[in-house]
Motif scaffolding. Structure first.
Motif, PDB file in Angstrom:
ATOM      1  N   ASP A   1       0.833  -1.198   0.000  1.00 59.91           N
ATOM      2  CA  ASP A   1       0.000   0.000   0.000  1.00 59.91           C
ATOM      3  C   ASP A   1       0.867   1.247   0.000  1.00 59.91           C
ATOM      4  OD1 ASP A   1      -2.951   0.927   0.456  1.00 59.91           O
ATOM      5  OD2 ASP A   1      -1.764   2.157   1.819  1.00 59.91           O
ATOM      6  N   VAL A   2       0.423   2.274  -0.737  1.00 57.66           N
ATOM      7  CA  VAL A   2       1.052   3.594  -0.711  1.00 57.66           C
ATOM      8  C   VAL A   2      -0.035   4.655  -0.632  1.00 57.66           C
ATOM      9  CG1 VAL A   2       3.217   3.048  -1.911  1.00 57.66           C
ATOM     10  CG2 VAL A   2       1.169   3.578  -3.247  1.00 57.66           C
ATOM     11  N   GLU A   3       0.286   5.748   0.042  1.00 56.05           N
ATOM     12  CA  GLU A   3      -0.651   6.875   0.131  1.00 56.05           C
ATOM     13  C   GLU A   3       0.136   8.170   0.190  1.00 56.05           C
ATOM     14  OE1 GLU A   3      -3.954   8.765   3.215  1.00 56.05           O
ATOM     15  OE2 GLU A   3      -3.575   6.596   3.242  1.00 56.05           O
ATOM     16  N   VAL A   4      -0.237   9.111  -0.663  1.00 55.52           N
ATOM     17  CA  VAL A   4       0.420  10.409  -0.688  1.00 55.52           C
ATOM     18  C   VAL A   4      -0.300  11.334   0.285  1.00 55.52           C
ATOM     19  CG1 VAL A   4       1.112  12.371  -2.101  1.00 55.52           C
ATOM     20  CG2 VAL A   4       1.058  10.077  -3.093  1.00 55.52           C
ATOM     21  N   LEU A   5       0.429  11.865   1.272  1.00 55.12           N
ATOM     22  CA  LEU A   5      -0.160  12.756   2.270  1.00 55.12           C
ATOM     23  C   LEU A   5      -0.193  14.194   1.758  1.00 55.12           C
ATOM     24  CD1 LEU A   5       1.540  11.336   5.495  1.00 55.12           C
ATOM     25  CD2 LEU A   5      -0.375  10.431   4.159  1.00 55.12           C
ATOM     26  N   GLU A   6      -0.880  15.054   2.496  1.00 52.27           N
ATOM     27  CA  GLU A   6      -1.061  16.438   2.053  1.00 52.27           C
ATOM     28  C   GLU A   6       0.255  17.168   1.854  1.00 52.27           C
ATOM     29  OE1 GLU A   6      -3.641  18.338   4.849  1.00 52.27           O
ATOM     30  OE2 GLU A   6      -5.464  17.716   3.785  1.00 52.27           O
ATOM     31  N   ASP A   7       1.262  16.842   2.680  1.00 52.92           N
ATOM     32  CA  ASP A   7       2.547  17.540   2.574  1.00 52.92           C
ATOM     33  C   ASP A   7       3.492  16.877   1.577  1.00 52.92           C
ATOM     34  OD1 ASP A   7       3.255  15.230   3.871  1.00 52.92           O
ATOM     35  OD2 ASP A   7       4.092  16.200   5.652  1.00 52.92           O
ATOM     36  N   GLY A   8       3.010  15.887   0.830  1.00 52.25           N
ATOM     37  CA  GLY A   8       3.834  15.221  -0.170  1.00 52.25           C
ATOM     38  C   GLY A   8       4.546  13.980   0.329  1.00 52.25           C
TER      39      GLY A   8
ATOM     40  N   ILE B   1       5.091  10.241   1.483  1.00 53.56           N
ATOM     41  CA  ILE B   1       4.456   9.008   1.029  1.00 53.56           C
ATOM     42  C   ILE B   1       4.438   8.012   2.196  1.00 53.56           C
ATOM     43  CG2 ILE B   1       4.621   7.027  -0.528  1.00 53.56           C
ATOM     44  CD1 ILE B   1       5.986   8.898  -2.548  1.00 53.56           C
ATOM     45  N   MET B   2       3.258   7.540   2.548  1.00 55.14           N
ATOM     46  CA  MET B   2       3.122   6.503   3.558  1.00 55.14           C
ATOM     47  C   MET B   2       3.042   5.157   2.843  1.00 55.14           C
ATOM     48  SD  MET B   2       0.222   6.071   6.563  1.00 55.14           S
ATOM     49  CE  MET B   2      -1.100   5.595   5.420  1.00 55.14           C
ATOM     50  N   ALA B   3       3.797   4.159   3.308  1.00 50.81           N
ATOM     51  CA  ALA B   3       3.844   2.853   2.655  1.00 50.81           C
ATOM     52  C   ALA B   3       3.727   1.743   3.700  1.00 50.81           C
ATOM     53  CB  ALA B   3       5.136   2.682   1.851  1.00 50.81           C
TER      54      ALA B   3
ATOM     55  N   VAL C   1       5.593   2.815   7.107  1.00 46.71           N
ATOM     56  CA  VAL C   1       6.702   3.777   7.089  1.00 46.71           C
ATOM     57  C   VAL C   1       6.297   5.041   6.347  1.00 46.71           C
ATOM     58  CG1 VAL C   1       8.429   1.931   7.181  1.00 46.71           C
ATOM     59  CG2 VAL C   1       7.680   2.800   4.952  1.00 46.71           C
ATOM     60  N   PHE C   2       7.062   6.101   6.596  1.00 44.12           N
ATOM     61  CA  PHE C   2       6.824   7.404   5.974  1.00 44.12           C
ATOM     62  C   PHE C   2       8.081   7.803   5.210  1.00 44.12           C
ATOM     63  CE2 PHE C   2       3.885   6.936   9.379  1.00 44.12           C
ATOM     64  CZ  PHE C   2       2.711   7.546   8.949  1.00 44.12           C
ATOM     65  N   LEU C   3       7.882   8.187   3.939  1.00 47.33           N
ATOM     66  CA  LEU C   3       9.004   8.444   3.044  1.00 47.33           C
ATOM     67  C   LEU C   3       8.987   9.890   2.571  1.00 47.33           C
ATOM     68  CD1 LEU C   3       8.584   5.225   0.842  1.00 47.33           C
ATOM     69  CD2 LEU C   3      10.041   5.500   2.865  1.00 47.33           C
ATOM     70  N   ASP C   4      10.117  10.551   2.741  1.00 47.14           N
ATOM     71  CA  ASP C   4      10.310  11.893   2.213  1.00 47.14           C
ATOM     72  C   ASP C   4      11.046  11.761   0.883  1.00 47.14           C
ATOM     73  OD1 ASP C   4      11.986  14.426   1.760  1.00 47.14           O
ATOM     74  OD2 ASP C   4      10.679  15.053   3.408  1.00 47.14           O
ATOM     75  N   ARG C   5      10.542  12.411  -0.144  1.00 44.56           N
ATOM     76  CA  ARG C   5      11.145  12.228  -1.475  1.00 44.56           C
ATOM     77  C   ARG C   5      12.486  12.934  -1.617  1.00 44.56           C
ATOM     78  NH1 ARG C   5       6.366  13.516  -5.519  1.00 44.56           N
ATOM     79  NH2 ARG C   5       5.247  14.190  -3.640  1.00 44.56           N
TER      80      ARG C   5
ATOM     81  N   THR D   1      14.751  13.023   1.373  1.00 48.86           N
ATOM     82  CA  THR D   1      15.679  12.410   2.324  1.00 48.86           C
ATOM     83  C   THR D   1      15.455  10.916   2.546  1.00 48.86           C
ATOM     84  OG1 THR D   1      14.232  13.011   4.178  1.00 48.86           O
ATOM     85  CG2 THR D   1      15.930  14.602   3.535  1.00 48.86           C
ATOM     86  N   GLY D   2      14.352  10.367   2.064  1.00 46.44           N
ATOM     87  CA  GLY D   2      14.089   8.935   2.233  1.00 46.44           C
ATOM     88  C   GLY D   2      13.256   8.637   3.469  1.00 46.44           C
ATOM     89  N   LEU D   3      13.568   7.555   4.158  1.00 49.95           N
ATOM     90  CA  LEU D   3      12.799   7.118   5.315  1.00 49.95           C
ATOM     91  C   LEU D   3      12.832   8.169   6.415  1.00 49.95           C
ATOM     92  CD1 LEU D   3      11.266   4.673   6.647  1.00 49.95           C
ATOM     93  CD2 LEU D   3      13.474   4.060   7.652  1.00 49.95           C
ATOM     94  N   VAL D   4      11.629   8.534   6.911  1.00 45.13           N
ATOM     95  CA  VAL D   4      11.533   9.500   8.004  1.00 45.13           C
ATOM     96  C   VAL D   4      11.752   8.758   9.312  1.00 45.13           C
ATOM     97  CG1 VAL D   4      10.079  11.201   9.154  1.00 45.13           C
ATOM     98  CG2 VAL D   4       9.899  10.883   6.671  1.00 45.13           C
ATOM     99  N   GLU D   5      12.827   9.085   9.996  1.00 44.35           N
ATOM    100  CA  GLU D   5      13.178   8.396  11.234  1.00 44.35           C
ATOM    101  C   GLU D   5      12.170   8.710  12.344  1.00 44.35           C
ATOM    102  OE1 GLU D   5      15.509   6.231  11.480  1.00 44.35           O
ATOM    103  OE2 GLU D   5      16.573   6.562   9.585  1.00 44.35           O
ATOM    104  N   ASN D   6      11.955   7.759  13.231  1.00 44.44           N
ATOM    105  CA  ASN D   6      11.132   7.912  14.425  1.00 44.44           C
ATOM    106  C   ASN D   6       9.665   8.217  14.137  1.00 44.44           C
ATOM    107  OD1 ASN D   6      13.472   7.604  16.071  1.00 44.44           O
ATOM    108  ND2 ASN D   6      13.961   9.763  15.739  1.00 44.44           N
ATOM    109  N   ARG D   7       9.208   7.929  12.913  1.00 44.18           N
ATOM    110  CA  ARG D   7       7.792   8.126  12.614  1.00 44.18           C
ATOM    111  C   ARG D   7       7.107   6.809  12.264  1.00 44.18           C
ATOM    112  NH1 ARG D   7       5.289  12.503   8.226  1.00 44.18           N
ATOM    113  NH2 ARG D   7       3.154  12.456   9.022  1.00 44.18           N
ATOM    114  N   THR D   8       7.863   5.744  12.141  1.00 41.83           N
ATOM    115  CA  THR D   8       7.329   4.446  11.727  1.00 41.83           C
ATOM    116  C   THR D   8       6.324   3.910  12.744  1.00 41.83           C
ATOM    117  OG1 THR D   8       9.341   3.896  10.515  1.00 41.83           O
ATOM    118  CG2 THR D   8       7.942   2.054  11.208  1.00 41.83           C
ATOM    119  N   LEU D   9       5.216   3.360  12.234  1.00 41.98           N
ATOM    120  CA  LEU D   9       4.229   2.679  13.072  1.00 41.98           C
ATOM    121  C   LEU D   9       4.499   1.185  13.020  1.00 41.98           C
ATOM    122  CD1 LEU D   9       1.585   2.312  14.674  1.00 41.98           C
ATOM    123  CD2 LEU D   9       0.355   2.420  12.489  1.00 41.98           C
ATOM    124  N   GLY D  10       4.703   0.571  14.198  1.00 42.08           N
ATOM    125  CA  GLY D  10       4.937  -0.861  14.269  1.00 42.08           C
ATOM    126  C   GLY D  10       6.420  -1.193  14.302  1.00 42.08           C
TER     127      GLY D  10
END
Length: 468
Positions: free
Chosen positions: A213-220, A222-224, A233-237, A239-248
């Motif tokens: 699954d992927v979803e584009v959030l309002e600020d751009g 990407i949640m996957a 996980v949350f991805l910044d286009r 910088t890549g993986l957003v640290e300390n924001r992962t669920l699970g």
């Protein structure tokens, strides 16, 4: 009556009762088929068009034929009638509304190809992203690619950026990428190997992450969903993986366990929160972001729920759920009661049109005070086992309770795996009836062997005569 005859009569009664439960389930499912073999649906009126994509679960044979249901894309009109039906593809996955339209959806489908079609020594899969007008039936293909094999290489989800480009959850290559739909070039990609070790998840290279699954959030951002790592996980286009924001966290399965279709709820609707189908835990859960942590704010499951794979929060606070092995789609209100339900074989995703994409317009559970529910009967709105099968409502309640106990005693994947390989018309009670009948027959056979003259002769004590 001799004691042995009474025991035989008891065993026979158990077998007959079990056979009755199974036969009733099968006959009820058969009666729900139209003359052309397609299923019929009994949907009550509901505001808005409801679109369902189903996964056929054809797990036997190279031909793709198996013991379960055909794949289909179905749309129910507000009055409950079927306004669109298509079963021409092997699998149906993601369904998203197309902005600016009332009855057009973005749909992801997969088709299994044979060796000759693949020009190879092995089979392959064609993944296709298309727009479907549910009113006219017109279809436009936006993007298509072939992946090797037919298992664990099928794309499950694609999201669309405002400029029309596509964000693809690429299961086959364990990555998320952005496709320029004009020139068909990849503009950006995130490879899971960049941030995750091969020692985790599933077997590499076959189904390592199962990014579904992927979803584009309002600020751009990407949640996957990395299913096999038990993480969202949350991805910044940039910088890549957003640290300390992962669920699970992998193997912390009390949080989420091989999840599907997480939906992000924005701060404007009471978030940040994530609503997710917690599939192997057989529940739907929501997590609220509090500081730097995720806290579970809501959960729901009943006796029938078995491997849910989608949940959308509607603007009115209700939640729309696709219960895959429960073979139904249904809607629950803010108090956790089922207010609408349709038996659909092996649904993957459900979407209510004109309510926003997935959970976009829905409030967070913490803000709306949604009530959690755990266990209990699946009753209400004609619910029972798959396809409305099996016995009376009173018996159904007893069987539901027994099934809940059995599911609780088994590991999540064991119970879900069992339901995955059984015919689609079999619900938990039918599975229990088969198991009970087999146990009764085995014990009966053992008793007959014990009573038989041959066994009595073998175990007869030897007499030793004294010498005179």
């Amino acid at each position: 009556m001799r004691a042995r005859d009474a025991v035989r009569l008891l065993f026979a009664g158990l077998v007959v009762a079990s056979a009755f439960v199974v036969a009733t389930g099968y006959l009820s499912a058969s009666a729900a088929q139209s003359t052309d073999g397609r299923p019929t649906f009994d949907a009550e009126p509901r505001d808005g068009i409801t679109v369902v994509a189903t996964d056929s679960n054809t797990w036997l044979g190279e031909s793709g034929d198996g013991p379960r249901a055909r794949a289909e894309l179905v749309a129910f009109a507000p009055n409950g009638s079927v306004m669109y039906y298509d079963d021409s593809h092997t699998r149906y996955w993601d369904v998203d509304p197309v902005k600016g339209t009332k009855t057009t959806v973005l749909s992801v489908v997969a088709d299994h190809l044979n060796k000759s079609e693949c020009h190879s020594t092995t089979v392959c899969t064609r993944n296709t992203v298309r727009e479907v007008n549910l009113t006219t039936g017109e279809t436009e293909v936006l993007y298509s690619r072939v992946t090797p094999r037919k298992h664990s290489t099928r794309w499950h989800d694609v999201d669309r950026l405002d400029n029309g480009n596509l964000v693809v959850a690429d299961i086959a290559r364990d990555r998320v990428y952005v496709l320029n739909t004009t020139n068909q070039l990849v503009e950006w990609e995130w490879d899971a190997q960049r941030d995750f070790p091969l020692s985790g998840g599933g077997p590499y290279p076959h189904d390592w992450t199962h990014v579904n699954d992927v979803e584009v959030l309002e600020d751009g951002t990407i949640m996957a969903s990395l299913r096999n790592q038990d993480q969202v996980v949350f991805l910044d286009r940039e910088t890549g993986l957003v640290e300390n924001r992962t669920l699970g966290s992998e193997n912390q399965r009390n949080i989420i366990y091989e999840q599907h279709n997480p939906d992000y709820i924005n701060e404007s609707n009471g978030g940040p929160a994530v609503l997710v189908a917690d599939s192997e835990n057989n529940r739907v859960v929501e997590y609220q972001r509090e500081g730097d942590n995720w806290t579970r704010s809501w959960k729901w499951h009943d006796a029938r729920m078995q491997w849910p794979r989608d949940a959308d929060r509607l603007p009115n606070g209700n939640t729309l759920i696709a219960d895959s092995n429960g073979n139904r789609i249904f809607e629950i209100n803010e108090q956790g009661n089922v207010v609408w339900s349709v038996d659909v074989a092996f649904p993957y995703e459900v979407e209510r049109l004109n309510t926003g994409d997935e959970s976009t317009g829905g409030p967070a559970a913490a803000e709306s005070g949604l009530q959690s529910k755990s266990g209990g009967s699946s009753g209400g709105n004609g619910e029972g086992s798959a396809n409305g099968t099996a016995a009376s409502s009173s018996n159904r309640g007893v069987l539901d309770k027994v099934w809940v106990f059995v599911k609780g005693a088994l590991p999540g994947r064991t119970a879900n795996g069992l339901m995955y390989v059984t015919p689609v018309w079999m619900g938990g009670p039918e599975v229990l009836a088969v198991a009970w009948a087999l146990l009764a027959v085995l014990v009966w056979i053992g008793a007959e062997l014990y009573w038989s003259p041959w066994t009595a002769t073998v175990h007869k004590p030897l007499s030793i005569s004294k010498r005179r």
